[in-house]
Motif scaffolding. Structure first.
Motif, PDB file in Angstrom:
ATOM      1  N   LEU A 296      69.417  41.245  76.403  1.00 21.64           N
ATOM      2  CA  LEU A 296      70.328  41.454  75.284  1.00 21.64           C
ATOM      3  C   LEU A 296      69.559  41.766  74.001  1.00 21.64           C
ATOM      4  CD1 LEU A 296      73.008  38.672  75.886  1.00 21.64           C
ATOM      5  CD2 LEU A 296      73.262  41.135  76.218  1.00 21.64           C
ATOM      6  N   LEU A 297      68.429  41.079  73.812  1.00 22.87           N
ATOM      7  CA  LEU A 297      67.602  41.357  72.642  1.00 22.87           C
ATOM      8  C   LEU A 297      67.028  42.769  72.707  1.00 22.87           C
ATOM      9  CD1 LEU A 297      66.330  40.281  70.043  1.00 22.87           C
ATOM     10  CD2 LEU A 297      64.422  39.417  71.420  1.00 22.87           C
ATOM     11  N   HIS A 298      66.592  43.144  73.890  1.00 19.57           N
ATOM     12  CA  HIS A 298      66.087  44.510  74.076  1.00 19.57           C
ATOM     13  C   HIS A 298      67.182  45.536  73.800  1.00 19.57           C
ATOM     14  CE1 HIS A 298      65.163  48.124  76.561  1.00 19.57           C
ATOM     15  NE2 HIS A 298      63.956  47.934  76.093  1.00 19.57           N
ATOM     16  N   GLY A 299      68.397  45.252  74.265  1.00 17.75           N
ATOM     17  CA  GLY A 299      69.514  46.153  74.008  1.00 17.75           C
ATOM     18  C   GLY A 299      69.832  46.268  72.528  1.00 17.75           C
ATOM     19  N   ALA A 300      69.724  45.158  71.808  1.00 17.92           N
ATOM     20  CA  ALA A 300      69.976  45.191  70.368  1.00 17.92           C
ATOM     21  C   ALA A 300      68.960  46.081  69.661  1.00 17.92           C
ATOM     22  CB  ALA A 300      69.937  43.775  69.805  1.00 17.92           C
ATOM     23  N   TRP A 301      67.692  46.022  70.079  1.00 21.56           N
ATOM     24  CA  TRP A 301      66.666  46.877  69.483  1.00 21.56           C
ATOM     25  C   TRP A 301      66.945  48.354  69.802  1.00 21.56           C
ATOM     26  CZ3 TRP A 301      63.734  45.834  65.640  1.00 21.56           C
ATOM     27  CH2 TRP A 301      63.273  44.532  65.427  1.00 21.56           C
ATOM     28  N   VAL A 302      67.427  48.621  71.018  1.00 21.16           N
ATOM     29  CA  VAL A 302      67.773  49.997  71.390  1.00 21.16           C
ATOM     30  C   VAL A 302      68.889  50.525  70.489  1.00 21.16           C
ATOM     31  CG1 VAL A 302      68.795  51.430  73.204  1.00 21.16           C
ATOM     32  CG2 VAL A 302      66.994  49.798  73.774  1.00 21.16           C
ATOM     33  N   LEU A 303      69.927  49.716  70.290  1.00 20.11           N
ATOM     34  CA  LEU A 303      71.039  50.131  69.442  1.00 20.11           C
ATOM     35  C   LEU A 303      70.588  50.358  68.003  1.00 20.11           C
ATOM     36  CD1 LEU A 303      73.890  47.793  70.740  1.00 20.11           C
ATOM     37  CD2 LEU A 303      73.479  50.182  71.312  1.00 20.11           C
ATOM     38  N   LEU A 304      69.702  49.499  67.515  1.00 20.87           N
ATOM     39  CA  LEU A 304      69.199  49.655  66.156  1.00 20.87           C
ATOM     40  C   LEU A 304      68.411  50.950  66.009  1.00 20.87           C
ATOM     41  CD1 LEU A 304      68.920  48.286  63.367  1.00 20.87           C
ATOM     42  CD2 LEU A 304      66.794  47.247  64.197  1.00 20.87           C
ATOM     43  N   ALA A 305      67.560  51.239  66.997  1.00 17.53           N
ATOM     44  CA  ALA A 305      66.764  52.476  66.939  1.00 17.53           C
ATOM     45  C   ALA A 305      67.659  53.710  67.012  1.00 17.53           C
ATOM     46  CB  ALA A 305      65.746  52.483  68.082  1.00 17.53           C
ATOM     47  N   VAL A 306      68.663  53.676  67.901  1.00 17.23           N
ATOM     48  CA  VAL A 306      69.577  54.818  68.024  1.00 17.23           C
ATOM     49  C   VAL A 306      70.323  55.045  66.718  1.00 17.23           C
ATOM     50  CG1 VAL A 306      71.696  55.611  69.154  1.00 17.23           C
ATOM     51  CG2 VAL A 306      69.847  54.644  70.516  1.00 17.23           C
ATOM     52  N   SER A 307      70.829  53.983  66.121  1.00 12.70           N
ATOM     53  CA  SER A 307      71.584  54.132  64.879  1.00 12.70           C
ATOM     54  C   SER A 307      70.718  54.707  63.769  1.00 12.70           C
ATOM     55  CB  SER A 307      72.171  52.780  64.459  1.00 12.70           C
ATOM     56  OG  SER A 307      71.134  51.860  64.126  1.00 12.70           O
ATOM     57  N   ALA A 308      69.463  54.241  63.666  1.00 12.67           N
ATOM     58  CA  ALA A 308      68.577  54.740  62.612  1.00 12.67           C
ATOM     59  C   ALA A 308      68.256  56.224  62.808  1.00 12.67           C
ATOM     60  CB  ALA A 308      67.292  53.915  62.588  1.00 12.67           C
ATOM     61  N   LEU A 309      67.950  56.614  64.051  1.00 12.58           N
ATOM     62  CA  LEU A 309      67.609  58.014  64.320  1.00 12.58           C
ATOM     63  C   LEU A 309      68.796  58.933  64.058  1.00 12.58           C
ATOM     64  CD1 LEU A 309      65.489  57.627  67.586  1.00 12.58           C
ATOM     65  CD2 LEU A 309      64.665  58.247  65.315  1.00 12.58           C
ATOM     66  N   VAL A 310      69.966  58.537  64.536  1.00  9.32           N
ATOM     67  CA  VAL A 310      71.149  59.379  64.353  1.00  9.32           C
ATOM     68  C   VAL A 310      71.527  59.468  62.884  1.00  9.32           C
ATOM     69  CG1 VAL A 310      73.589  59.631  64.907  1.00  9.32           C
ATOM     70  CG2 VAL A 310      71.976  58.907  66.664  1.00  9.32           C
ATOM     71  N   PHE A 311      71.467  58.349  62.185  1.00  9.33           N
ATOM     72  CA  PHE A 311      71.823  58.328  60.767  1.00  9.33           C
ATOM     73  C   PHE A 311      70.917  59.264  59.974  1.00  9.33           C
ATOM     74  CE2 PHE A 311      73.279  56.392  56.848  1.00  9.33           C
ATOM     75  CZ  PHE A 311      74.546  55.928  57.188  1.00  9.33           C
ATOM     76  N   ALA A 312      69.613  59.196  60.252  1.00 12.36           N
ATOM     77  CA  ALA A 312      68.669  60.053  59.538  1.00 12.36           C
ATOM     78  C   ALA A 312      68.861  61.521  59.904  1.00 12.36           C
ATOM     79  CB  ALA A 312      67.237  59.615  59.841  1.00 12.36           C
ATOM     80  N   ALA A 313      69.111  61.798  61.199  1.00 12.75           N
ATOM     81  CA  ALA A 313      69.275  63.182  61.638  1.00 12.75           C
ATOM     82  C   ALA A 313      70.501  63.823  61.000  1.00 12.75           C
ATOM     83  CB  ALA A 313      69.377  63.236  63.158  1.00 12.75           C
ATOM     84  N   LEU A 314      71.599  63.077  60.936  1.00 15.87           N
ATOM     85  CA  LEU A 314      72.811  63.625  60.341  1.00 15.87           C
ATOM     86  C   LEU A 314      72.656  63.836  58.840  1.00 15.87           C
ATOM     87  CD1 LEU A 314      75.590  61.621  62.225  1.00 15.87           C
ATOM     88  CD2 LEU A 314      74.982  64.011  62.499  1.00 15.87           C
ATOM     89  N   TYR A 315      71.860  63.008  58.205  1.00 14.95           N
ATOM     90  CA  TYR A 315      71.611  63.161  56.773  1.00 14.95           C
ATOM     91  C   TYR A 315      70.856  64.460  56.493  1.00 14.95           C
ATOM     92  CZ  TYR A 315      70.167  61.953  52.013  1.00 14.95           C
ATOM     93  OH  TYR A 315      69.967  61.958  50.664  1.00 14.95           O
ATOM     94  N   VAL A 316      69.941  64.805  57.410  1.00  9.33           N
ATOM     95  CA  VAL A 316      69.131  66.009  57.225  1.00  9.33           C
ATOM     96  C   VAL A 316      69.951  67.267  57.530  1.00  9.33           C
ATOM     97  CG1 VAL A 316      67.127  67.267  58.120  1.00  9.33           C
ATOM     98  CG2 VAL A 316      66.976  64.809  57.696  1.00  9.33           C
ATOM     99  N   VAL A 317      70.875  67.183  58.509  1.00  7.04           N
ATOM    100  CA  VAL A 317      71.596  68.369  58.974  1.00  7.04           C
ATOM    101  C   VAL A 317      72.418  69.011  57.870  1.00  7.04           C
ATOM    102  CG1 VAL A 317      73.489  69.111  60.470  1.00  7.04           C
ATOM    103  CG2 VAL A 317      71.631  67.729  61.397  1.00  7.04           C
ATOM    104  N   GLY A 318      73.140  68.222  57.096  1.00  2.00           N
ATOM    105  CA  GLY A 318      73.971  68.814  56.065  1.00  2.00           C
ATOM    106  C   GLY A 318      74.773  67.781  55.311  1.00  2.00           C
ATOM    107  N   ASN A 319      75.467  68.252  54.293  1.00  2.00           N
ATOM    108  CA  ASN A 319      76.267  67.384  53.440  1.00  2.00           C
ATOM    109  C   ASN A 319      77.736  67.535  53.804  1.00  2.00           C
ATOM    110  OD1 ASN A 319      77.371  65.819  51.466  1.00  2.00           O
ATOM    111  ND2 ASN A 319      76.714  67.098  49.753  1.00  2.00           N
ATOM    112  N   PRO A 320      78.375  66.481  54.316  1.00  2.00           N
ATOM    113  CA  PRO A 320      79.788  66.599  54.716  1.00  2.00           C
ATOM    114  C   PRO A 320      80.724  66.910  53.555  1.00  2.00           C
ATOM    115  CG  PRO A 320      79.076  64.308  54.750  1.00  2.00           C
ATOM    116  CD  PRO A 320      77.849  65.131  54.561  1.00  2.00           C
TER     117      PRO A 320
END
Length: 322
Positions: free
Chosen positions: A8-32
């Motif tokens: 479960l701890l490993h899964g929490a780290w996976v979710l945290l990493a996914v959220s950070a990567l996606v959040f940063a990628a969407l910020y770079v792609v464009g301005n909604p």
């Protein structure tokens, strides 16, 4: 218990990493805001919209706000629809589950008999053709296969509709297509398109497993007892062949649910994948992040369930985790 907590701890780290990567990628792609606000709008109205969406804050503050809300079960509000992103995903989940489970059923229906035939008669013409077809199933892109299915069965033959979900029926509060004839007509092509890759995988697994089983002593002993070939296959070869198939497809079910994006987009199937593509096109950041977190959590849960099942079936695995 220690193993479960560690996973479960490993899964929490996976979710945290996914959220950070996606959040940063969407910020770079464009301005909604460029899509949400009329370019001719008053600058004051534009500023109010930006502030209302929280887009006037630096990225790190937006991300921390998102994490704080996520810890309370709030994955954000859709910029486009104005409703919680998680509720949009859960609203589309039944359609995606229906498509994924139908595709899994078709993959088993096609893959098991074809793989068994190829394993029992590997040198025959049919066995060679099945092997070649399974290789082709891995190579063909899903979007191209989907377009060809529409061209043949919907446009030329006009047997099936090219897209949409068709008539649905309420069952336990869920709108499902599998309980209506029109729903099945709309479901068949996208389910077949999604099933072809998995069917090729099942063919490979069953073919390899049956060839391996035929060389085992218990098959030789069964034949020595005078059992017919059909009894040997159904009673000894097939059950042992299906063990890895069930294991692999249990893991592949998560992929069917999470990555039905192409199929749902090609056939206009109103599931989570179609929602994701619409959200990406509109730069609806909360929906995209919520979807990917939901998909990652699904994989984490399925992996945990499979590993717990292994531990229950094989005590040696369970003891090795302690």
């Amino acid at each position: 218990m220690t193993f479960i907590l560690r996973r479960l701890l490993h899964g929490a780290w996976v979710l945290l990493a996914v959220s950070a990567l996606v959040f940063a990628a969407l910020y770079v792609v464009g301005n909604p805001v460029e899509l949400l606000v009329d370019p001719q709008a008053d600058p004051a109205d534009t500023a109010r919209t930006i502030a209302a969406l929280g887009l006037d804050q630096p990225l790190w503050r937006q991300y921390l706000t998102f994490l704080g809300n996520a810890a309370r079960g709030n994955l954000g509000t859709s910029f486009i629809h104005g409703v919680p992103a998680l509720s949009l995903i859960l609203e589309r989940l039944p359609a995606t589950l229906e498509l994924a489970l139908s595709a899994l059923f078709l993959a088993l229906l096609l893959g098991i008999p074809l793989g068994l035939w190829a394993g029992l008669r590997p040198t025959s013409l049919a066995g060679r053709l099945i092997g070649a077809a399974s290789t082709l199933g891995f190579a063909l892109p899903a979007f191209w296969v989907g377009l060809m299915l529409i061209l043949v069965f919907a446009v030329q033959l006009q047997w099936l509709p090219p897209g949409g979900r068709g008539e649905t029926r309420e069952v336990l509060g869920l709108s499902l297509s599998v309980f209506t004839l029109d729903g099945w007509r709309h479901l068949l092509l996208p389910a077949l398109n999604l099933a072809l890759y998995k069917a090729a995988l099942v063919v490979r697994l069953v073919r390899a497993g049956s060839r391996e089983a035929l060389a085992q002593d218990y098959v030789r002993f069964a034949r020595a007892k005078g059992l017919t070939e059909s009894r040997v296959v159904t009673g000894h070869v097939l059950p042992n062949t299906l063990i890895p198939v069930v294991t692999v497809l249990g893991m592949e079910l998560g992929a069917l649910i999470a990555f039905a994006v192409v199929t749902e987009t090609v056939f206009g199937w109103p599931g989570m994948g179609k929602l994701l593509m619409d959200a990406i096109n509109a730069l609806d950041r909360p929906v995209v992040v919520a979807y990917l977190l939901f998909a990652a959590a699904l994989f984490v849960v399925l992996n945990l369930l499979v590993e717990l099942l292994y531990g229950w079936l094989d005590p040696r695995v369970r003891e090795g985790r302690q």
